[in-house]
Structures are given as C-alpha cells and as structure tokens.
Write an enzyme that holds these catalytic residues in place. Structure first.
Site, PDB file in Angstrom:
ATOM      1  CG  HIS A 272      -2.056   0.844   1.259  1.00 55.26           C
ATOM      2  ND1 HIS A 272      -2.408   1.665   0.224  1.00 55.26           N
ATOM      3  CD2 HIS A 272      -2.977   1.108   2.249  1.00 55.26           C
ATOM      4  CE1 HIS A 272      -3.467   2.383   0.560  1.00 55.26           C
ATOM      5  NE2 HIS A 272      -3.826   2.069   1.793  1.00 55.26           N
ATOM      6  CG  HIS A 311      -4.068   0.746  -8.445  1.00 55.65           C
ATOM      7  ND1 HIS A 311      -5.412   0.683  -8.150  1.00 55.65           N
ATOM      8  CD2 HIS A 311      -3.510   1.563  -7.514  1.00 55.65           C
ATOM      9  CE1 HIS A 311      -5.639   1.439  -7.100  1.00 55.65           C
ATOM     10  NE2 HIS A 311      -4.506   1.975  -6.698  1.00 55.65           N
ATOM     11  CG  ASP A 367       3.084   4.509  -3.989  1.00 60.30           C
ATOM     12  OD1 ASP A 367       3.068   5.633  -3.482  1.00 60.30           O
ATOM     13  OD2 ASP A 367       2.342   3.581  -3.633  1.00 60.30           O
TER      14      ASP A 367
HETATM   15  N1  CMC Z   1       5.097  -6.722 -10.460  1.00 59.08           N
HETATM   16  C1  CMC Z   1       5.014  -7.928 -11.067  1.00 59.08           C
HETATM   17  N2  CMC Z   1       3.869  -8.612 -11.216  1.00 59.08           N
HETATM   18  C2  CMC Z   1       2.757  -8.055 -10.712  1.00 59.08           C
HETATM   19  C3  CMC Z   1       2.772  -6.802 -10.060  1.00 59.08           C
HETATM   20  C4  CMC Z   1       4.004  -6.121  -9.954  1.00 59.08           C
HETATM   21  N3  CMC Z   1       4.089  -4.937  -9.376  1.00 59.08           N
HETATM   22  N4  CMC Z   1       1.519  -6.492  -9.667  1.00 59.08           N
HETATM   23  C5  CMC Z   1       0.750  -7.519 -10.035  1.00 59.08           C
HETATM   24  N5  CMC Z   1       1.505  -8.465 -10.671  1.00 59.08           N
HETATM   25  C6  CMC Z   1       1.018  -9.702 -11.297  1.00 59.08           C
HETATM   26  C7  CMC Z   1       0.726 -10.758 -10.253  1.00 59.08           C
HETATM   27  O1  CMC Z   1       1.850 -11.553 -10.005  1.00 59.08           O
HETATM   28  C8  CMC Z   1      -0.407 -11.508 -10.900  1.00 59.08           C
HETATM   29  O2  CMC Z   1       0.147 -12.309 -11.907  1.00 59.08           O
HETATM   30  P1  CMC Z   1      -0.462 -13.780 -12.183  1.00 59.08           P
HETATM   31  O3  CMC Z   1      -1.850 -13.529 -12.707  1.00 59.08           O
HETATM   32  O4  CMC Z   1       0.453 -14.402 -13.166  1.00 59.08           O
HETATM   33  O5  CMC Z   1      -0.470 -14.500 -10.856  1.00 59.08           O
HETATM   34  C9  CMC Z   1      -1.200 -10.425 -11.603  1.00 59.08           C
HETATM   35  O6  CMC Z   1      -0.241  -9.394 -11.903  1.00 59.08           O
HETATM   36  C10 CMC Z   1      -2.331  -9.840 -10.771  1.00 59.08           C
HETATM   37  O7  CMC Z   1      -1.777  -9.388  -9.550  1.00 59.08           O
HETATM   38  P2  CMC Z   1      -2.547  -9.374  -8.171  1.00 59.08           P
HETATM   39  O8  CMC Z   1      -1.546  -9.433  -7.053  1.00 59.08           O
HETATM   40  O9  CMC Z   1      -3.617 -10.404  -8.192  1.00 59.08           O
HETATM   41  O10 CMC Z   1      -3.235  -7.955  -8.199  1.00 59.08           O
HETATM   42  P3  CMC Z   1      -3.865  -7.190  -6.981  1.00 59.08           P
HETATM   43  O11 CMC Z   1      -4.938  -6.343  -7.527  1.00 59.08           O
HETATM   44  O12 CMC Z   1      -4.213  -8.122  -5.875  1.00 59.08           O
HETATM   45  O13 CMC Z   1      -2.631  -6.296  -6.455  1.00 59.08           O
HETATM   46  C11 CMC Z   1      -1.148  -4.528  -6.098  1.00 59.08           C
HETATM   47  C12 CMC Z   1      -2.508  -4.941  -6.658  1.00 59.08           C
HETATM   48  C13 CMC Z   1      -1.043  -2.989  -6.138  1.00 59.08           C
HETATM   49  C14 CMC Z   1      -1.037  -4.957  -4.630  1.00 59.08           C
HETATM   50  C15 CMC Z   1      -0.050  -5.186  -6.951  1.00 59.08           C
HETATM   51  O14 CMC Z   1      -0.133  -4.750  -8.277  1.00 59.08           O
HETATM   52  C16 CMC Z   1       1.344  -4.930  -6.387  1.00 59.08           C
HETATM   53  O15 CMC Z   1       1.797  -5.664  -5.506  1.00 59.08           O
HETATM   54  N6  CMC Z   1       2.061  -3.854  -6.888  1.00 59.08           N
HETATM   55  C17 CMC Z   1       3.340  -3.517  -6.348  1.00 59.08           C
HETATM   56  C18 CMC Z   1       3.166  -2.722  -5.064  1.00 59.08           C
HETATM   57  C19 CMC Z   1       2.703  -1.312  -5.343  1.00 59.08           C
HETATM   58  O16 CMC Z   1       3.205  -0.617  -6.197  1.00 59.08           O
HETATM   59  N7  CMC Z   1       1.702  -0.872  -4.536  1.00 59.08           N
HETATM   60  C20 CMC Z   1       1.183   0.482  -4.607  1.00 59.08           C
HETATM   61  C21 CMC Z   1      -0.263   0.513  -5.020  1.00 59.08           C
HETATM   62  S1  CMC Z   1      -0.780   2.162  -5.472  1.00 59.08           S
HETATM   63  C22 CMC Z   1      -0.733   3.040  -4.012  1.00 59.08           C
HETATM   64  C23 CMC Z   1      -1.758   2.629  -3.062  1.00 59.08           C
HETATM   65  O17 CMC Z   1      -2.959   2.732  -3.357  1.00 59.08           O
HETATM   66  O18 CMC Z   1      -1.361   2.191  -1.957  1.00 59.08           O
END
Ligand code: CMC
Length: 434
Positions: A272, A311, A367
């Site tokens: 987050h 996201h 971010d």
């Molecule tokens: N790098 C590599 N792969 C990713 C990433 C990433 N940053 N984000 C998602 N994926 C992949 C993930 O591995 C999955 O792949 P697969 O379908 O093959 O298993 C797919 O994309 C879907 O990911 P998810 O984890 O199911 O997506 P989510 O909606 O649960 O997670 C997130 C959203 C923001 C937590 C995630 O994209 C992430 O961990 N990003 C990196 C951390 C980050 O930058 N966070 C800040 C968010 S914006 C500020 C805020 O609101 O806090």
C-alpha cells in the site's frame, strides 16, 4: 420465486435442490444477505460469498470519491483530480472531501483558520515521542502518536455529535503534519520545531521538518506547491486498504484517532503506502540502466514484484502517476535532477513494452515517481509513507464521518469458511506427554 421476475433482478437456480430464487439487483450489485435464503435444508446456513481481499464486494455506499479504473478517472466529490491538482490547494480539497462541496470564501477562511490554530500538540506528546528508539520508523511513531491523541481528547468518543466530529476532524488534519515532522526530527536527533501559524499548511510542515536556527524557514514556493499537489493526489482513493481499515475499526464506534491509527498501520505496508519507499530501494538496488533487463527477468520469474507498478483498480493508467510525472519536472528544476529518474524512466519504458506487464495490465501507479520527488526534497525513504498519510488524512476522516452517519452500516464482521478440525477430544498435557 415470483411468476415473472422483476427486470432488475437475478434468477438463480440452486442445482443442489432445483429451487429457483429471485434476487434484487440495485446499483449493479446484489445484497450478499439475499443469498442467505439459498440453503440446502432449513437448519443449514444459507449461501455466502467467498471474497478474500474484497475483490468483488462493495462494503458501503459512498459519495466521497469516484474511480473508473478502466478509463483512468479519479474524482473527489465529482471534481476531476487533474483540475483539483492544477487549480485548488490541499486545504480546499480537504474541505471538499470532508464537507461534500466547495467552500464559500467565508467557509474557506474559517476552515483554514481552524486548521491553522489546531496545529500545536499537547506538550506531553513531546515526552512520549522522545521515548522512541533513535532509529524508530517514523510511520510507527505516527501510528502510535495519532492513536495516543485519543487519550488527550476523551470527548472524541462522542461520535454521534456532529460538532464533536467536526472538532476531531479539524484537530487531526491540523496535527498530522506536526506529528509527522516530529517523527522525522526525532530520527535526526534534532530539536522539535513548533508550528509557525503565519505559514500556510504545507509551508508550515516544511518549516517543522527543516528549520534550524533561522528566524523563519522559507521554503521555495515551487517546492511548497509541488508538495501541496502531492497531498491533493493522495487525499482520498475510495475503499483502499487503509480506508477500509479506518472504516472497519471505526465501525466498532471507537473514537476517530484510534480508527485513523489503524489506517496509518495499513498504509505502512509495502503493498500500500509503503510502496514508494520500496520503489526507491528497488531503483537504488538496480543501480544502472544495464541492470534493468536482468531485474525484469527476475520479476517475470516471480522472484519479486516491480514496485510502483500495478493497481487493484486502475487497469489502464493511474491518473495520479501522470500528474506526478509532471511535478517531477517542477521539483527537479529547483533541486537538480535525481539520477534515479533515468533508471525509472527506462524501467517504465521496458515494462510497458513487455508482454508480461501488458497482458496483466500493469502500469506505473502513484508511487512509481513520488519517491523520486520525495528524495529530491531530501526526505529519507522512511518518511515517504508519512507524507502519504498526511495527504490521506482528510480522505480517511471524510470516509469515517460518512460511515458514522450511514444507517446501513454495522460493525464489520466478515464470515469465514472454517477449514480446521472439529469435535476433537482433549487429553491433558500430563497424559499426552507421559
Ligand atoms: N510486479 C510484477 N507482477 C505483478 C505486479 C508487480 N508490481 N503487480 C501484479 N503483478 C502480477 C501478479 O503476479 C499476478 O500475476 P499472475 O496472474 O500471473 O499470478 C497479476 O499481476 C495480478 O496481480 P494481483 O496481485 O492479483 O493484483 P492485486 O490487484 O491483488 O494487487 C497490487 C494490486 C497494487 C497490490 C499489486 O499490483 C502490487 O503488488 N504492486 C506492487 C506494489 C505497489 O506498487 N503498490 C502500490 C499501489 S498504489 C498506491 C496505493 O494505493 O497504496
């Protein structure tokens, strides 16, 4: 089941029993409790939904913030973020979020006056701030100190009184920069700087952070403006993890300081608000453009995530990232270009062309670039999330006030699917270990 199902309804057949049910559709949602009528037998629990992380579950009705993730739209109370970032200021946006409409001149002046005159904290706050270890993370200090404010304002428990709620909202928006700045000064071993109420909200925050022996700290107005814009961009984001934490804790009818402390805790996490800190550490670790391909391979192999990308809601672009990229230029004009910018830009370029990221609709989020700006201000990475928390405070409070007044809301208490053992027979330790 009725003979002719209403148009705005869902007809479900339970194939276990052959029974059909009509379930009303309102606002493109069905009420999860309506599924409860679907059951195998009278004495079995009704059907529930399983949705870890609330991926497809609305937890409230809200009129604060609108997001269309596919189109990259973000609006506070109906106003597009781009217009607010360009033409408004953080305190006006805070008023908008909290009150629901833009202020008149009198309302704005009175709001700014109220916030300005509540920036001081009780002297005892200094005492417990000094009690933290020299290397305490400022987010831990912020979380603890904002929670501790509940002990200074026990009247805050009276959450059903509108004037009382207003008082706590003003206090918290006013005092968060003071607590955040003092967390920073503590880590630096520098004396705490009291608020300077001649300065605007953001300029005063910079003064509390950086003032030394000078009579008055005067930050470069371009930096003040850039930080104010960053606060606006972070001010709310509908039902994100920390807002959900504020609402969830607030649903127990605890005071708002305790609820916001929970929000700060949620924001602290690397998925987050902690992501901007993680981005900077990642860029430093990559070190140079030549190392990017190997790093990207590691991400694709699942060794780690590309921080600042992806996201839950935005699947096209994050409008905040676009505004921040522009703010980078304004800040770097004053501070000189951050050498990590080159790596970030190249990383973004490569990732946006790579099938792995394209297929999963992963784009830079707020971010990805904000950490570079914060570093240009000479904030250490541990402070980045504190800045996010200060910006997010009006949003948390607007959402909390909405929750408190929402007759539909109940104490947050999700269901579970129990997967453990049942009805085991307990044998005393003396027998088991004999
Ligand atoms: N790098 C590599 N792969 C990713 C990433 C990433 N940053 N984000 C998602 N994926 C992949 C993930 O591995 C999955 O792949 P697969 O379908 O093959 O298993 C797919 O994309 C879907 O990911 P998810 O984890 O199911 O997506 P989510 O909606 O649960 O997670 C997130 C959203 C923001 C937590 C995630 O994209 C992430 O961990 N990003 C990196 C951390 C980050 O930058 N966070 C800040 C968010 S914006 C500020 C805020 O609101 O806090």
């Amino acid at each position: 089941m009725t003979d002719v199902a209403a148009k705005d309804s869902l007809t479900v057949t339970d194939n276990r029993t052959g029974q059909q049910y009509d379930i009303a559709i309102n606002d493109n949602t069905i009420a999860a409790k309506d599924l409860g009528q679907i059951r195998l037998t009278e004495d079995e629990p009704g059907l529930a939904t399983y949705d870890p992380g609330f991926v497809n579950t609305a937890s409230c009705r809200s009129a604060v913030t609108f997001i269309d993730g596919d189109k990259g739209i973000l609006e506070y109370r109906g106003y597009p973020i781009e217009q607010l970032a360009e033409k408004s200021n953080f305190l006006e946006v805070a008023y908008l979020l909290v009150h629901g409409s833009l202020p008149t001149k009198e309302q704005y002046d009175s709001w700014v006056h109220e916030i300005t005159y509540h920036t001081f904290v009780h002297e005892n706050v200094k005492g417990f701030m000094h009690g933290f270890r020299y290397d305490a993370h400022p987010m831990g200090m912020l979380m603890a100190s904002v929670g501790a404010l509940s002990t200074f304002y026990p009247d805050a428990r009276n959450i059903s009184d509108a004037d009382n709620r207003h008082m706590q909202i003003v206090r918290m928006i006013a005092k968060m920069p003071t607590l955040g700045a003092w967390s920073f000064r503590h880590a630096q071993g520098k004396p705490f700087v009291y608020p300077d109420n001649d300065l605007g909200y953001t300029a005063n925050f910079l003064s509390m952070l950086f003032k030394m022996s000078e009579q008055k700290f005067e930050a470069d107005p371009r930096l003040v403006k850039a930080l104010d814009v960053l606060f606006i961009l972070h001010a709310d984001h509908e039902q994100n993890c920390s807002t959900n934490a504020v609402r969830s804790v607030g649903s127990s009818q605890v005071d708002p300081y305790s609820a916001v402390a929970a929000g700060v805790g949620a924001l602290y996490g690397p998925l987050h608000g902690g992501a901007n800190e993680a981005v900077l550490r990642m860029l430093k670790r990559i070190g140079s453009k030549e190392n990017i391909p190997a790093f990207i391979e590691g991400v694709k192999n699942g060794n780690e995530r590309l921080m600042g990308f992806g996201h839950r809601v935005y699947k096209n672009f994050d409008p905040r990232a676009t505004i921040i990229k522009k703010a980078c230029d304004d800040v770097f004009e004053v501070t000189g270009v951050n050498p990590l910018l080159e790596i970030a830009k190249e990383l973004e370029k490569i990732a946006l062309e790579d099938e792995y990221f394209v297929k999963r609709k992963l784009y830079p989020n707020v971010d990805f670039y904000s950490g570079l700006i914060y570093e240009a201000f000479q904030f250490p990475p541990e402070m980045f999330t504190v800045l996010f928390a200060i910006g997010r405070t009006p949003g948390w409070l607007a959402q909390w006030a909405e929750l408190v007044q929402d007759k539909d809301q109940k104490i947050a208490r999700p269901k579970q699917i129990y997967t453990g053992d049942r009805e085991l027979t307990f044998t005393a330790a003396s027998e088991r270990w004999a």
